[in-house]
Motif scaffolding. Structure first.
Motif, mmCIF file in Angstrom:
data_model
loop_
_atom_site.group_PDB
_atom_site.id
_atom_site.type_symbol
_atom_site.label_atom_id
_atom_site.label_comp_id
_atom_site.label_asym_id
_atom_site.label_seq_id
_atom_site.Cartn_x
_atom_site.Cartn_y
_atom_site.Cartn_z
ATOM 1 N N TRP A 1 12.511 9.097 1.036
ATOM 2 C CA TRP A 1 11.786 7.826 0.994
ATOM 3 C C TRP A 1 11.624 7.240 2.395
ATOM 4 C CZ3 TRP A 1 8.550 4.479 -0.746
ATOM 5 C CH2 TRP A 1 8.678 3.117 -0.508
ATOM 6 N N GLN A 2 12.662 7.328 3.205
ATOM 7 C CA GLN A 2 12.607 6.797 4.564
ATOM 8 C C GLN A 2 11.534 7.506 5.393
ATOM 9 O OE1 GLN A 2 16.164 7.365 6.906
ATOM 10 N NE2 GLN A 2 15.736 5.599 8.193
ATOM 11 N N LYS A 3 11.481 8.833 5.294
ATOM 12 C CA LYS A 3 10.459 9.596 6.021
ATOM 13 C C LYS A 3 9.068 9.267 5.503
ATOM 14 C CE LYS A 3 13.346 13.582 7.264
ATOM 15 N NZ LYS A 3 13.574 15.046 7.057
ATOM 16 N N ALA B 1 0.830 -1.209 0.000
ATOM 17 C CA ALA B 1 0.000 0.000 0.000
ATOM 18 C C ALA B 1 0.864 1.258 0.000
ATOM 19 C CB ALA B 1 -0.931 -0.003 1.212
ATOM 20 N N ILE B 2 1.904 1.268 0.821
ATOM 21 C CA ILE B 2 2.804 2.425 0.888
ATOM 22 C C ILE B 2 3.526 2.616 -0.441
ATOM 23 C CG2 ILE B 2 4.927 3.288 1.956
ATOM 24 C CD1 ILE B 2 3.921 1.979 4.586
ATOM 25 N N LEU B 3 3.964 1.517 -1.032
ATOM 26 C CA LEU B 3 4.643 1.591 -2.327
ATOM 27 C C LEU B 3 3.693 2.109 -3.406
ATOM 28 C CD1 LEU B 3 7.366 0.980 -3.675
ATOM 29 C CD2 LEU B 3 6.511 -1.311 -4.194
ATOM 30 N N ALA B 4 2.443 1.636 -3.379
ATOM 31 C CA ALA B 4 1.448 2.087 -4.357
ATOM 32 C C ALA B 4 1.159 3.575 -4.202
ATOM 33 C CB ALA B 4 0.156 1.282 -4.200
ATOM 34 N N GLU B 5 1.082 4.047 -2.963
ATOM 35 C CA GLU B 5 0.818 5.467 -2.726
ATOM 36 C C GLU B 5 2.007 6.327 -3.160
ATOM 37 O OE1 GLU B 5 -0.965 9.080 -1.379
ATOM 38 O OE2 GLU B 5 -1.570 7.218 -2.351
ATOM 39 N N PHE B 6 3.208 5.828 -2.955
ATOM 40 C CA PHE B 6 4.406 6.551 -3.408
ATOM 41 C C PHE B 6 4.400 6.670 -4.932
ATOM 42 C CE2 PHE B 6 9.042 6.847 -4.327
ATOM 43 C CZ PHE B 6 9.323 7.980 -3.572
ATOM 44 N N ASN B 7 4.018 5.585 -5.598
ATOM 45 C CA ASN B 7 3.920 5.608 -7.058
ATOM 46 C C ASN B 7 2.826 6.559 -7.522
ATOM 47 O OD1 ASN B 7 5.969 3.808 -7.974
ATOM 48 N ND2 ASN B 7 4.757 2.074 -7.274
ATOM 49 N N ARG B 8 1.688 6.565 -6.815
ATOM 50 C CA ARG B 8 0.582 7.444 -7.209
ATOM 51 C C ARG B 8 0.966 8.913 -7.081
ATOM 52 N NH1 ARG B 8 -3.076 10.779 -5.524
ATOM 53 N NH2 ARG B 8 -2.250 10.695 -3.407
ATOM 54 N N GLN B 9 1.616 9.257 -5.982
ATOM 55 C CA GLN B 9 2.002 10.653 -5.780
ATOM 56 C C GLN B 9 3.033 11.117 -6.801
ATOM 57 O OE1 GLN B 9 3.017 11.902 -1.818
ATOM 58 N NE2 GLN B 9 1.301 10.822 -0.869
ATOM 59 N N ILE C 1 -1.981 5.235 -12.329
ATOM 60 C CA ILE C 1 -1.465 3.981 -12.885
ATOM 61 C C ILE C 1 0.011 4.091 -13.266
ATOM 62 C CG2 ILE C 1 -3.703 3.168 -13.718
ATOM 63 C CD1 ILE C 1 -2.963 4.219 -16.493
ATOM 64 N N GLY C 2 0.648 5.179 -12.862
ATOM 65 C CA GLY C 2 2.059 5.387 -13.191
ATOM 66 C C GLY C 2 2.982 4.941 -12.068
ATOM 67 N N PHE C 3 4.260 5.229 -12.240
ATOM 68 C CA PHE C 3 5.274 4.801 -11.282
ATOM 69 C C PHE C 3 6.208 5.950 -10.923
ATOM 70 C CE2 PHE C 3 4.087 0.979 -13.606
ATOM 71 C CZ PHE C 3 3.921 0.056 -12.580
ATOM 72 N N ALA C 4 6.770 5.846 -9.735
ATOM 73 C CA ALA C 4 7.828 6.773 -9.337
ATOM 74 C C ALA C 4 9.117 6.357 -10.037
ATOM 75 C CB ALA C 4 8.018 6.727 -7.824
ATOM 76 N N SER C 5 9.892 7.322 -10.469
ATOM 77 C CA SER C 5 11.174 7.003 -11.094
ATOM 78 C C SER C 5 12.136 6.502 -10.019
ATOM 79 C CB SER C 5 11.756 8.242 -11.773
ATOM 80 O OG SER C 5 12.093 9.217 -10.799
ATOM 81 N N PRO C 6 13.093 5.652 -10.379
ATOM 82 C CA PRO C 6 14.061 5.153 -9.393
ATOM 83 C C PRO C 6 14.774 6.270 -8.632
ATOM 84 C CG PRO C 6 14.231 3.894 -11.419
ATOM 85 C CD PRO C 6 13.290 5.027 -11.698
ATOM 86 N N ASP C 7 14.971 7.405 -9.287
ATOM 87 C CA ASP C 7 15.656 8.528 -8.633
ATOM 88 C C ASP C 7 14.868 9.072 -7.448
ATOM 89 O OD1 ASP C 7 17.712 8.352 -10.415
ATOM 90 O OD2 ASP C 7 16.970 9.933 -11.743
ATOM 91 N N ARG C 8 13.548 8.914 -7.463
ATOM 92 C CA ARG C 8 12.723 9.438 -6.371
ATOM 93 C C ARG C 8 13.042 8.742 -5.047
ATOM 94 N NH1 ARG C 8 10.055 14.078 -6.904
ATOM 95 N NH2 ARG C 8 8.343 13.363 -5.601
ATOM 96 N N TYR C 9 13.381 7.460 -5.120
ATOM 97 C CA TYR C 9 13.710 6.721 -3.901
ATOM 98 C C TYR C 9 15.040 7.197 -3.304
ATOM 99 C CZ TYR C 9 10.121 3.446 -5.505
ATOM 100 O OH TYR C 9 8.940 2.879 -5.922
ATOM 101 N N LYS C 10 15.916 7.701 -4.163
ATOM 102 C CA LYS C 10 17.252 8.096 -3.729
ATOM 103 C C LYS C 10 17.365 9.593 -3.448
ATOM 104 C CE LYS C 10 18.974 4.342 -6.616
ATOM 105 N NZ LYS C 10 19.722 3.968 -7.839
ATOM 106 N N ARG C 11 16.237 10.279 -3.528
ATOM 107 C CA ARG C 11 16.226 11.720 -3.289
ATOM 108 C C ARG C 11 16.716 12.024 -1.875
ATOM 109 N NH1 ARG C 11 10.609 15.208 -3.644
ATOM 110 N NH2 ARG C 11 11.462 17.246 -3.091
ATOM 111 N N THR C 12 17.543 13.047 -1.740
ATOM 112 C CA THR C 12 18.186 13.435 -0.472
ATOM 113 C C THR C 12 18.828 12.219 0.207
ATOM 114 O OG1 THR C 12 16.129 13.208 0.817
ATOM 115 C CG2 THR C 12 16.612 15.380 -0.109
#
Length: 321
Positions: A217-219, A188-196, A201-212
């Motif tokens: 992503w941790q927060k 659910a958390i992963l799906a919400e991260f992708n939605r935002q 129906i899209g995805f977060a780019s890999p760079d979004r996880y590595k931001r700051t």
């Protein structure tokens, strides 16, 4: 004397030019330009709405409904019901013919409550297919409004049920019944991260996880894990009306039995022809396709916390099924 005056004038001009150059350089290097970059970065998650990959979703979706969608017959005045234009692809009844063409519905309002990313939109799609009745929402999502959910922002008993991610006394007050849709917190958390980051129906780019350096992503995980727990337990423990807990995993793994149980809870008569059609068209366009990352976004400590919270919440919810 005249020569000295010209020399003084020349030196003055050079000094003025130098000062202007310094000022111009400082303006171009000032924090203001950084603020502009930050603004672009902050709103970059909405860039997908201008991306050709998402045009099919934001334009009118060519959904094949099992039956024309309509409102329920209700004692709510017509001027309180959102008027919906008939769509060639979506076959929606308007409020002008609601008295003649609508289905009778006993008074009361049912919430479809969930933490974001739990499959709320997909379940609404399934219920609209199985009943031919529109579902509402406490929100007004313009993307959904144009793609199969014309009763967005309708929150009275002219609709089958009303989507909400809210909880607390004010959120519960309009409802007499609730369906609580629960999904594994990690998914659910992963799906919400992708939605935002990428839309419904899209995805977060890999760079979004590595931001700051991964702190963003941790927060996000820590904050939303708390919200996942609070959303599910508050509805389960404190909502005073009738409640049915539906696990997303059951909906995926055993759709027929789970969907029948939901319709029985809603006290809505099952039309076997529509129900069979729904099972055939179960996918729709509202489920995000699977995507495999070449790295694991969840750390060992994240997974440990998620597992612990899931065990605690699921143990309580299992007793309500």
């Amino acid at each position: 004397m005249i020569l000295q005056s010209w020399r003084l004038f020349g030196v003055s001009v050079i000094i003025i030019i130098y000062i202007c150059s310094v000022l111009l350089f400082s303006i171009n290097s000032s924090p203001r330009s950084n603020q502009k970059n930050e603004r672009i970065e902050r709103f970059s998650e909405f860039a997908n709405f201008h991306n050709s990959r998402f045009r099919g979703f934001t334009s009118k979706a060519n959904i094949r409904w099992c039956n024309g969608l309509k409102y329920l017959k209700t004692n709510v005045p017509n001027n309180m019901i959102t008027t919906v234009s008939a769509l060639s692809t979506n076959k929606v009844a308007t409020t002008e013919n609601i008295k003649d063409d609508a289905v009778y519905r006993i008074p009361g309002l049912t919430a479809l409550a969930s933490f974001p990313g739990s499959g709320n939109t997909w379940l609404r799609y399934l219920l609209q297919q199985a009943t031919g009745i529109l579902t509402g929402s406490v929100y007004k999502d313009y993307g959904l409004l144009k793609t199969g959910f014309p009763a967005e922002n309708v929150r009275n008993n002219s609709v089958l049920l009303v989507k909400t991610h809210e909880f607390g006394p004010k959120a519960w007050d309009p409802f007499t019944k609730a369906i609580l849709l629960v999904r594994d917190p990690e998914k659910a958390i992963l799906a919400e991260f992708n939605r935002q980051s990428g839309g419904h129906i899209g995805f977060a780019s890999p760079d979004r996880y590595k931001r700051t350096k991964g702190k963003y992503w941790q927060k996000f995980v820590l904050k939303n894990l708390k919200m996942w727990e609070a959303t599910n337990l508050s509805w389960a423990r404190d909502f005073s009306g009738s409640i049915k807990v539906v696990f997303y995993e059951d909906l995926v793994g055993n759709l027929e039995v789970t969907l029948r149980g939901i319709l029985n809870f809603l006290e809505f008569p099952i039309n076997e022809e529509l129900f069979s059609c729904t099972l055939i068209r179960r996918e729709g366009v509202f489920r995000r396709k699977k995507r495999f990352l070449n790295f694991d976004p969840f750390t060992i400590s994240m997974r440990s916390m998620i597992k612990q919270k899931k065990l605690e919440v699921y143990k309580y919810l299992e007793n309500l099924k």
